[in-house]
Design a protein around this motif. Structure first.
Motif, short mmCIF file in Angstrom:
data_model
loop_
_atom_site.label_atom_id
_atom_site.label_comp_id
_atom_site.label_asym_id
_atom_site.label_seq_id
_atom_site.Cartn_x
_atom_site.Cartn_y
_atom_site.Cartn_z
N MET A 207 0.89 -1.29 -0.12
CA MET A 207 0.03 0.11 0.04
C MET A 207 0.83 1.11 0.08
SD MET A 207 -3.05 -0.60 2.95
CE MET A 207 -3.92 -2.22 2.78
N CYS A 208 0.73 2.18 -1.01
CA CYS A 208 1.35 3.35 -0.91
C CYS A 208 0.80 4.48 -1.75
CB CYS A 208 2.91 2.96 -1.67
SG CYS A 208 3.86 4.26 -1.64
N CYS A 209 0.92 5.95 -1.15
CA CYS A 209 0.24 6.92 -2.12
C CYS A 209 1.11 7.53 -2.93
CB CYS A 209 -0.39 7.82 -1.09
SG CYS A 209 0.94 8.67 0.09
N GLY A 210 2.51 7.22 -2.80
CA GLY A 210 3.46 8.12 -3.48
C GLY A 210 3.71 7.83 -4.85
N THR A 211 4.48 8.33 -5.44
CA THR A 211 4.81 8.40 -6.99
C THR A 211 6.08 7.48 -7.21
OG1 THR A 211 6.31 10.35 -6.73
CG2 THR A 211 4.11 11.00 -7.72
N HIS A 212 5.91 6.50 -8.16
CA HIS A 212 7.15 5.72 -8.52
C HIS A 212 7.17 5.23 -9.85
CE1 HIS A 212 7.04 3.75 -4.46
NE2 HIS A 212 5.84 4.16 -4.32
N VAL A 213 8.38 4.66 -10.14
CA VAL A 213 8.48 4.31 -11.74
C VAL A 213 7.98 3.13 -11.89
CG1 VAL A 213 10.99 5.16 -11.36
CG2 VAL A 213 10.60 2.83 -10.70
N SER A 214 7.74 3.11 -13.31
CA SER A 214 7.04 2.19 -13.96
C SER A 214 7.45 0.76 -14.26
CB SER A 214 6.29 2.60 -15.15
OG SER A 214 7.33 2.77 -16.19
N ASN A 215 9.05 0.97 -14.26
CA ASN A 215 9.84 -0.22 -14.24
C ASN A 215 11.12 -0.14 -13.47
OD1 ASN A 215 11.88 -1.95 -15.73
ND2 ASN A 215 10.27 -2.31 -16.96
N LEU A 216 11.39 -1.15 -12.79
CA LEU A 216 12.71 -1.04 -12.08
C LEU A 216 13.99 -0.63 -12.90
CD1 LEU A 216 12.85 -4.05 -9.75
CD2 LEU A 216 12.03 -1.85 -9.13
N GLY A 217 14.08 -0.96 -14.27
CA GLY A 217 15.11 -0.25 -15.01
C GLY A 217 15.33 1.35 -14.86
N HIS A 218 14.17 1.89 -14.56
CA HIS A 218 14.17 3.32 -14.44
C HIS A 218 14.97 4.04 -13.34
CE1 HIS A 218 10.72 3.78 -17.10
NE2 HIS A 218 11.49 3.07 -17.97
N LEU A 219 15.23 2.82 -12.26
CA LEU A 219 16.11 3.06 -10.77
C LEU A 219 17.65 3.55 -11.39
CD1 LEU A 219 14.63 0.91 -8.45
CD2 LEU A 219 14.17 3.21 -8.69
N GLN A 220 18.16 2.88 -12.57
CA GLN A 220 19.36 2.76 -12.89
C GLN A 220 20.30 2.19 -12.23
OE1 GLN A 220 19.12 7.38 -12.98
NE2 GLN A 220 20.33 6.96 -14.91
N VAL A 221 20.52 2.63 -10.80
CA VAL A 221 21.37 1.86 -10.10
C VAL A 221 21.21 2.20 -8.37
CG1 VAL A 221 23.20 3.47 -10.03
CG2 VAL A 221 23.84 1.33 -9.49
N ILE A 222 21.19 1.42 -7.56
CA ILE A 222 21.15 1.66 -6.12
C ILE A 222 22.53 1.42 -5.43
CG2 ILE A 222 20.16 0.84 -4.00
CD1 ILE A 222 17.57 0.62 -5.37
N LYS A 223 23.03 2.34 -4.57
CA LYS A 223 24.01 2.17 -3.86
C LYS A 223 23.63 2.34 -2.33
CE LYS A 223 28.32 1.90 -2.58
NZ LYS A 223 29.05 0.56 -2.74
N LEU A 224 24.10 1.31 -1.50
CA LEU A 224 23.83 0.98 -0.35
C LEU A 224 25.06 1.90 0.39
CD1 LEU A 224 22.18 -2.41 0.38
CD2 LEU A 224 21.23 -0.24 -0.07
N LEU A 225 24.93 2.98 0.89
CA LEU A 225 26.29 3.57 1.88
C LEU A 225 26.60 2.89 3.09
CD1 LEU A 225 25.30 7.41 0.99
CD2 LEU A 225 26.80 5.89 -0.50
N GLY A 226 25.85 2.34 3.59
CA GLY A 226 26.18 1.74 5.00
C GLY A 226 25.02 1.61 5.93
N THR A 227 25.24 1.48 7.18
CA THR A 227 24.28 1.57 8.19
C THR A 227 24.80 2.29 9.51
OG1 THR A 227 25.22 -0.43 9.31
CG2 THR A 227 23.50 -0.54 7.66
N GLU A 228 23.80 2.86 10.10
CA GLU A 228 24.11 3.58 11.59
C GLU A 228 23.23 2.91 12.45
OE1 GLU A 228 24.89 8.00 9.49
OE2 GLU A 228 23.14 7.69 10.45
N LYS A 229 23.67 3.18 13.56
CA LYS A 229 22.74 2.62 14.93
C LYS A 229 21.45 3.52 15.00
CE LYS A 229 23.00 1.46 19.88
NZ LYS A 229 23.81 1.54 20.83
N GLY A 230 20.48 2.78 15.05
CA GLY A 230 19.00 3.53 15.19
C GLY A 230 18.73 3.42 16.61
N LYS A 231 17.46 3.91 16.81
CA LYS A 231 16.81 4.13 18.11
C LYS A 231 16.13 2.83 18.47
CE LYS A 231 12.81 5.99 16.12
NZ LYS A 231 11.70 7.15 16.15
#
Length: 412
Positions: A207-231
């Motif tokens: 479920m989501c109200c936001g705007t999205h691409v129509s194909n994952l190819g439009h994301l081009q690439v994703i980079k995970l920069l790392g993690t930080e300690k959360g709450k």
């Protein structure tokens, strides 16, 4: 209702009409200061400007030639904040800031993909997320993510992007049995109309109200920069998607070129070169501190050995700290001599120390504080603190010298 921006996220321009125009205010932060702007809330028959929601910021754009500064949702309606009023019933040409919109589409669809795969691969549930201006963050319900898992997740995410998997939008009624099968963190209290489902084929339905691409190819690439300690025993996963990755690579490359020029070494040797520099700087700082302490003792001894010394001593040095001033004050008999010392920029910020007979320091300390626009406190014959400006240091010296002369005359 679903807005036109939700039915067709790729639409850049749209013609509609004004339903209402009401006076409104917008609170914004400009250069760290909060400002209130007077303007108007415009309701349109429909809109391609996305109102803030679902962790996604609002769109910017234009109604005709009038800039839209903010878009918010009020029940089934979108409120467009503008500085100038529009006439009810008039037809308007709506234009979206496409660069901002497409960036939000890439980050939001990227979040859905990462969230789905983190759950499928490792059982890490997403509890919240934030689409930031520079980077985005996903809060995972786990105390830590292992480096190997992070690499595996990134590889899998980009594999799905290269597979050009379709992303579809479905609108379901709230009582449709299919609604029970999709992932959701709940609907807002003022939700109205059909349930909107973002379906990444074979991977995720959410479920989501936001705007999205129509194909994952439009994301081009994703980079995970790392993690930080959360709450509360959680972990924040930081990522970039699409054009943000390209900008990050460009910025990193420019930084690398600058370091090559400064350090006179190749990129692979930068860490080693900086480590050597830091060790050299620490050694120099230690040597300089020792020299500064020796200098403080010599300054005090020079004053004490002066046969013509009086009851007031003042000294300023650009380079110095509280310890430097306290060494001088400790070496001088401050019961007989009023000492005023400063370090820092001559007409800029710095530190000060006033030392002498307790009653005299208590009397003069607040006046020194006022002239130096500073903050500080005193006890036991010492009054010291920070000065916002040493520009009036000469006035302080004159005032203190005058008070010493008065005191000496009274004692005689």
């Amino acid at each position: 209702m679903a807005f036109q921006c939700q039915r067709d996220c790729y639409m850049k321009e749209f013609v509609t009409s004004v339903v209402s125009c009401c006076p409104a205010e917008l609170k914004q932060e400009v250069n760290g200061k909060k400002e209130t702007i007077k303007g108007f809330h415009i309701k349109l028959q429909d809109t391609i400007l996305f109102p803030e929601g679902g962790g996604q910021p609002d769109d910017h754009g234009f109604l005709g030639d009038v800039p839209v500064l903010r878009v918010t949702r009020q029940g089934p309606d979108a409120l467009h904040f503008v500085a100038s009023p529009l006439e009810v019933g008039q037809e308007v040409h709506v234009k979206v800031d496409w660069e901002r919109r497409f960036d939000h589409m890439q980050q939001h669809s990227g979040q859905h993909l990462i969230t789905a795969l983190a759950d499928t691969m490792f059982g890490y549930k997403t509890t919240s997320w934030e689409l930031g201006r520079q980077r985005s963050t996903i809060e995972l319900d786990t105390p830590c993510v292992k480096p190997g898992q992070l690499q595996e997740l990134e590889e899998c995410v980009n594999e799905k992007i290269r597979a050009h998997i379709p992303v579809m939008v479905q609108l379901l009624s709230i009582d449709d049995p299919a609604v029970e099968k999709v992932r959701s963190r709940g609907l807002p209290e003022d939700h109205a109309g059909p349930i909107r489902i973002i379906d990444i084929e074979g991977i995720d339905a959410n479920m989501c109200c936001g705007t999205h691409v129509s194909n994952l190819g439009h994301l081009q690439v994703i980079k995970l920069l790392g993690t930080e300690k959360g709450k509360k025993n959680k972990t924040n996963l930081i990522f970039l998607a699409g054009k943000r990755v390209l900008k990050y690579a460009e910025k990193s490359y420019n930084t690398e070129r600058s370091l090559v020029s400064l350090l006179k070494t190749g990129p692979d040797e930068h860490v080693e070169a900086v480590d050597k520099l830091q060790k050299s700087v620490k050694l120099l700082q230690k040597t300089n501190l020792g020299l500064l302490r020796d200098m403080a003792v010599l300054i005090a001894q020079s004053f004490k050995n002066d046969p013509h010394k009086d009851s007031f001593f003042t000294f300023h040095k650009k380079e110095g700290d509280n310890e430097f001033m306290n060494i001088i004050a400790n070496e001088i008999n401050t019961e007989e001599t009023l000492v005023f010392l400063t370090v820092g920029e001559e007409k800029g910020p710095g530190l000060f120390l006033l030392a002498g007979a307790s009653e005299l320091v208590t009397e003069m300390g607040p006046q020194v504080l006022e002239l130096l626009q500073g903050k500080g406190a005193g006890k036991n014959g010492r009054f010291q603190g920070k000065a916002n400006s040493l520009a009036r240091r000469g006035e302080v010296e004159a005032l203190l010298k005058q008070r010493c002369n008065q005191r000496n005359s009274q004692e005689e």
